[in-house]
Design a protein around this motif. Structure first.
Motif, PDB file in Angstrom:
ATOM      1  N   ASP A  19       0.854  -1.180   0.000  1.00  0.00           N
ATOM      2  CA  ASP A  19       0.000   0.000   0.000  1.00  0.00           C
ATOM      3  C   ASP A  19       0.893   1.234   0.000  1.00  0.00           C
ATOM      4  O   ASP A  19       2.014   1.203   0.504  1.00  0.00           O
ATOM      5  CB  ASP A  19      -0.909   0.032   1.237  1.00  0.00           C
ATOM      6  N   PHE A  20       0.380   2.329  -0.538  1.00  0.00           N
ATOM      7  CA  PHE A  20       1.137   3.565  -0.530  1.00  0.00           C
ATOM      8  C   PHE A  20       1.098   4.200   0.854  1.00  0.00           C
ATOM      9  O   PHE A  20       0.186   3.965   1.643  1.00  0.00           O
ATOM     10  CB  PHE A  20       0.596   4.523  -1.591  1.00  0.00           C
ATOM     11  N   SER A  21       2.111   4.990   1.140  1.00  0.00           N
ATOM     12  CA  SER A  21       2.301   5.516   2.498  1.00  0.00           C
ATOM     13  C   SER A  21       1.153   6.414   2.951  1.00  0.00           C
ATOM     14  O   SER A  21       0.949   6.585   4.152  1.00  0.00           O
ATOM     15  CB  SER A  21       3.626   6.282   2.583  1.00  0.00           C
ATOM     16  N   ASP A  22       0.405   6.998   2.008  1.00  0.00           N
ATOM     17  CA  ASP A  22      -0.696   7.876   2.400  1.00  0.00           C
ATOM     18  C   ASP A  22      -2.024   7.133   2.548  1.00  0.00           C
ATOM     19  O   ASP A  22      -3.071   7.747   2.768  1.00  0.00           O
ATOM     20  CB  ASP A  22      -0.855   9.017   1.399  1.00  0.00           C
ATOM     21  N   SER A  23      -1.998   5.799   2.432  1.00  0.00           N
ATOM     22  CA  SER A  23      -3.221   5.008   2.575  1.00  0.00           C
ATOM     23  C   SER A  23      -3.581   4.850   4.050  1.00  0.00           C
ATOM     24  O   SER A  23      -2.728   4.522   4.876  1.00  0.00           O
ATOM     25  CB  SER A  23      -3.031   3.630   1.938  1.00  0.00           C
ATOM     26  N   ASN A  24      -4.846   5.093   4.373  1.00  0.00           N
ATOM     27  CA  ASN A  24      -5.308   4.989   5.760  1.00  0.00           C
ATOM     28  C   ASN A  24      -5.738   3.579   6.134  1.00  0.00           C
ATOM     29  O   ASN A  24      -5.816   3.238   7.319  1.00  0.00           O
ATOM     30  CB  ASN A  24      -6.479   5.955   6.003  1.00  0.00           C
ATOM     31  N   VAL A  25      -6.048   2.758   5.144  1.00  0.00           N
ATOM     32  CA  VAL A  25      -6.466   1.376   5.391  1.00  0.00           C
ATOM     33  C   VAL A  25      -5.684   0.462   4.466  1.00  0.00           C
ATOM     34  O   VAL A  25      -5.214   0.874   3.401  1.00  0.00           O
ATOM     35  CB  VAL A  25      -7.981   1.186   5.163  1.00  0.00           C
ATOM     36  N   LYS A  26      -5.554  -0.779   4.861  1.00  0.00           N
ATOM     37  CA  LYS A  26      -4.858  -1.759   4.022  1.00  0.00           C
ATOM     38  C   LYS A  26      -5.791  -2.276   2.938  1.00  0.00           C
ATOM     39  O   LYS A  26      -6.738  -3.008   3.214  1.00  0.00           O
ATOM     40  CB  LYS A  26      -4.349  -2.922   4.881  1.00  0.00           C
ATOM     41  N   SER A  27      -5.520  -1.882   1.722  1.00  0.00           N
ATOM     42  CA  SER A  27      -6.304  -2.379   0.591  1.00  0.00           C
ATOM     43  C   SER A  27      -5.434  -3.183  -0.372  1.00  0.00           C
ATOM     44  O   SER A  27      -5.961  -3.780  -1.308  1.00  0.00           O
ATOM     45  CB  SER A  27      -6.949  -1.213  -0.162  1.00  0.00           C
ATOM     46  N   TYR A  28      -4.116  -3.161  -0.154  1.00  0.00           N
ATOM     47  CA  TYR A  28      -3.158  -3.889  -0.992  1.00  0.00           C
ATOM     48  C   TYR A  28      -3.275  -3.473  -2.457  1.00  0.00           C
ATOM     49  O   TYR A  28      -3.245  -4.297  -3.373  1.00  0.00           O
ATOM     50  CB  TYR A  28      -3.356  -5.398  -0.842  1.00  0.00           C
ATOM     51  N   SER A  29      -3.440  -2.168  -2.676  1.00  0.00           N
ATOM     52  CA  SER A  29      -3.677  -1.665  -4.029  1.00  0.00           C
ATOM     53  C   SER A  29      -2.507  -1.949  -4.969  1.00  0.00           C
ATOM     54  O   SER A  29      -2.714  -2.244  -6.153  1.00  0.00           O
ATOM     55  CB  SER A  29      -3.959  -0.159  -3.993  1.00  0.00           C
ATOM     56  N   ILE A  30      -1.278  -1.872  -4.472  1.00  0.00           N
ATOM     57  CA  ILE A  30      -0.111  -2.151  -5.323  1.00  0.00           C
ATOM     58  C   ILE A  30      -0.111  -3.620  -5.738  1.00  0.00           C
ATOM     59  O   ILE A  30       0.156  -3.955  -6.894  1.00  0.00           O
ATOM     60  CB  ILE A  30       1.195  -1.798  -4.588  1.00  0.00           C
ATOM     61  N   LEU A  31      -0.420  -4.498  -4.804  1.00  0.00           N
ATOM     62  CA  LEU A  31      -0.437  -5.934  -5.089  1.00  0.00           C
ATOM     63  C   LEU A  31      -1.531  -6.278  -6.096  1.00  0.00           C
ATOM     64  O   LEU A  31      -1.303  -7.069  -7.026  1.00  0.00           O
ATOM     65  CB  LEU A  31      -0.640  -6.718  -3.792  1.00  0.00           C
ATOM     66  N   LYS A  32      -2.719  -5.697  -5.927  1.00  0.00           N
ATOM     67  CA  LYS A  32      -3.811  -5.976  -6.859  1.00  0.00           C
ATOM     68  C   LYS A  32      -3.460  -5.493  -8.264  1.00  0.00           C
ATOM     69  O   LYS A  32      -3.720  -6.194  -9.252  1.00  0.00           O
ATOM     70  CB  LYS A  32      -5.095  -5.312  -6.366  1.00  0.00           C
ATOM     71  N   ASN A  33      -2.864  -4.318  -8.361  1.00  0.00           N
ATOM     72  CA  ASN A  33      -2.436  -3.808  -9.667  1.00  0.00           C
ATOM     73  C   ASN A  33      -1.376  -4.727 -10.267  1.00  0.00           C
ATOM     74  O   ASN A  33      -1.412  -5.052 -11.462  1.00  0.00           O
ATOM     75  CB  ASN A  33      -1.879  -2.396  -9.503  1.00  0.00           C
ATOM     76  N   TYR A  34      -0.423  -5.154  -9.439  1.00  0.00           N
ATOM     77  CA  TYR A  34       0.643  -6.049  -9.895  1.00  0.00           C
ATOM     78  C   TYR A  34       0.056  -7.347 -10.467  1.00  0.00           C
ATOM     79  O   TYR A  34       0.437  -7.792 -11.555  1.00  0.00           O
ATOM     80  CB  TYR A  34       1.584  -6.359  -8.740  1.00  0.00           C
ATOM     81  N   LEU A  35      -0.869  -7.958  -9.743  1.00  0.00           N
ATOM     82  CA  LEU A  35      -1.438  -9.235 -10.189  1.00  0.00           C
ATOM     83  C   LEU A  35      -2.257  -9.078 -11.462  1.00  0.00           C
ATOM     84  O   LEU A  35      -2.204  -9.928 -12.358  1.00  0.00           O
ATOM     85  CB  LEU A  35      -2.302  -9.834  -9.081  1.00  0.00           C
ATOM     86  N   GLU A  36      -3.008  -7.987 -11.564  1.00  0.00           N
ATOM     87  CA  GLU A  36      -3.828  -7.774 -12.761  1.00  0.00           C
ATOM     88  C   GLU A  36      -2.961  -7.662 -14.013  1.00  0.00           C
ATOM     89  O   GLU A  36      -3.218  -8.322 -15.028  1.00  0.00           O
ATOM     90  CB  GLU A  36      -4.674  -6.510 -12.606  1.00  0.00           C
ATOM     91  N   PHE A  37      -1.910  -6.837 -13.940  1.00  0.00           N
ATOM     92  CA  PHE A  37      -1.101  -6.613 -15.132  1.00  0.00           C
ATOM     93  C   PHE A  37      -0.133  -7.765 -15.387  1.00  0.00           C
ATOM     94  O   PHE A  37       0.247  -8.012 -16.531  1.00  0.00           O
ATOM     95  CB  PHE A  37      -0.385  -5.265 -15.037  1.00  0.00           C
ATOM     96  N   THR A  38       0.245  -8.479 -14.329  1.00  0.00           N
ATOM     97  CA  THR A  38       1.027  -9.704 -14.527  1.00  0.00           C
ATOM     98  C   THR A  38       0.189 -10.734 -15.279  1.00  0.00           C
ATOM     99  O   THR A  38       0.673 -11.391 -16.220  1.00  0.00           O
ATOM    100  CB  THR A  38       1.485 -10.280 -13.174  1.00  0.00           C
ATOM    101  N   PHE A  39      -1.068 -10.876 -14.886  1.00  0.00           N
ATOM    102  CA  PHE A  39      -1.955 -11.815 -15.565  1.00  0.00           C
ATOM    103  C   PHE A  39      -2.135 -11.441 -17.038  1.00  0.00           C
ATOM    104  O   PHE A  39      -2.111 -12.307 -17.916  1.00  0.00           O
ATOM    105  CB  PHE A  39      -3.318 -11.852 -14.867  1.00  0.00           C
ATOM    106  N   ARG A  40      -2.290 -10.151 -17.316  1.00  0.00           N
ATOM    107  CA  ARG A  40      -2.440  -9.713 -18.710  1.00  0.00           C
ATOM    108  C   ARG A  40      -1.203 -10.090 -19.532  1.00  0.00           C
ATOM    109  O   ARG A  40      -1.318 -10.537 -20.677  1.00  0.00           O
ATOM    110  CB  ARG A  40      -2.662  -8.202 -18.776  1.00  0.00           C
ATOM    111  N   ARG A  41      -0.037  -9.884 -18.940  1.00  0.00           N
ATOM    112  CA  ARG A  41       1.197 -10.224 -19.647  1.00  0.00           C
ATOM    113  C   ARG A  41       1.287 -11.731 -19.883  1.00  0.00           C
ATOM    114  O   ARG A  41       1.685 -12.181 -20.964  1.00  0.00           O
ATOM    115  CB  ARG A  41       2.413  -9.745 -18.840  1.00  0.00           C
ATOM    116  N   LEU A  42       0.924 -12.510 -18.889  1.00  0.00           N
ATOM    117  CA  LEU A  42       0.977 -13.966 -19.016  1.00  0.00           C
ATOM    118  C   LEU A  42      -0.028 -14.466 -20.060  1.00  0.00           C
ATOM    119  O   LEU A  42       0.257 -15.413 -20.802  1.00  0.00           O
ATOM    120  CB  LEU A  42       0.707 -14.618 -17.663  1.00  0.00           C
ATOM    121  N   GLN A  43      -1.177 -13.842 -20.121  1.00  0.00           N
ATOM    122  CA  GLN A  43      -2.133 -14.196 -21.174  1.00  0.00           C
ATOM    123  C   GLN A  43      -1.522 -13.940 -22.551  1.00  0.00           C
ATOM    124  O   GLN A  43      -1.635 -14.764 -23.456  1.00  0.00           O
ATOM    125  CB  GLN A  43      -3.416 -13.366 -21.022  1.00  0.00           C
ATOM    126  N   TYR A  44      -0.889 -12.783 -22.700  1.00  0.00           N
ATOM    127  CA  TYR A  44      -0.260 -12.424 -23.975  1.00  0.00           C
ATOM    128  C   TYR A  44       0.828 -13.427 -24.337  1.00  0.00           C
ATOM    129  O   TYR A  44       0.978 -13.803 -25.510  1.00  0.00           O
ATOM    130  CB  TYR A  44       0.311 -11.013 -23.873  1.00  0.00           C
TER     131      TYR A  44
END
Length: 246
Positions: A19-44
């Protein structure tokens, strides 16, 4: 899926900030973005693995445990497909390579991780190359990414500040080529360079995106917020720079 993400971040994967340092709650936004675009690359790259009967599927997340064991995303075919999800598979779990369930279905058929580059030399800045930014384009197309304090200035003043920041980063990156952080975007490797636009601050304001146009020249026509830059860079590897952090 959200509980699976939390388990992956907190218990399974080697520890890092998701999560980014200014996040007030743990949403794991960096991890979710990482997995989404990793999956897109793997599909390709056609690196999603399926069992012979297509009931089970998995892909290599590119993440590892603290003991450097690969981690996979594991899926099962829907027994009763739900049209609103527009997918034949449902997420089951994140599993390390030695997990008995994963080995039961994919022993000898575990897929490899995504690949983003064929020329490793593109991952580092060549100090012998010139860097020629298109400052007019950087301003025109990216004004909303600038801090409000800069947006309120006239375009001429902004141009002078960017020119000064570009001259500074040219000198910095030629002394320390590791300051340039590689990112993957639009099918290409690019390099992120920090722009320091706030007087008296040691924190970078924006990340300028540089890419090679010839073997002797880089150009830069856009810039990113630091969050955008970190998400793009994290696809390749966890950034190790002093200026680009979550």
């Amino acid at each position: 899926f959200d509980s699976g993400i939390a388990y992956l971040a907190e218990n399974l994967a080697d520890k890092e900030e998701w999560d980014f340092s200014d996040s007030n709650v743990k949403s794991y936004s960096i991890l979710k973005n990482y997995l989404e675009f990793t999956f897109r690359r793997l599909q390709y790259e056609k690196k999603i693995a399926f069992t012979a009967d297509n009931v089970w599927a998995c892909f290599n997340t590119g993440l590892v445990t603290e003991n450097l064991e690969d981690i996979y995303a594991f899926f099962e075919e829907y027994k009763n497909p739900r049209p609103e999800f527009n997918t034949p598979y449902c997420f089951k779990a994140f599993l390390k390579k030695s997990d008995p369930v994963l080995l039961k279905y994919f022993s000898g058929n575990l897929p490899i991780c995504a690949n983003y580059f064929d020329r490793p030399e593109f991952l580092v800045f060549n100090p012998n190359c010139d860097l020629v930014p298109d400052i007019d384009n950087i301003i025109r197309d990216n004004m909303t990414r600038f801090p409000a304090s800069l947006q309120s200035l006239g375009e001429s003043e902004i141009r002078w500040q960017i020119m000064g920041a570009v001259d500074e980063v040219k000198k910095r990156v030629k002394k320390n080529y590791l300051m340039a952080v590689p990112q993957f975007y639009d099918g290409k490797i690019q390099l992120l360079l920090p722009l320091y636009l706030t007087s008296g601050s040691s924190e970078a304001t924006l990340a300028m995106v540089a890419h090679r146009v010839t073997d002797r020249t880089y150009t830069a026509r856009t810039c990113l917020t630091l969050k955008m830059a970190y998400n793009n860079a994290r696809l390749i590897a966890k950034p190790q720079s002093d200026w680009l952090k979550p």
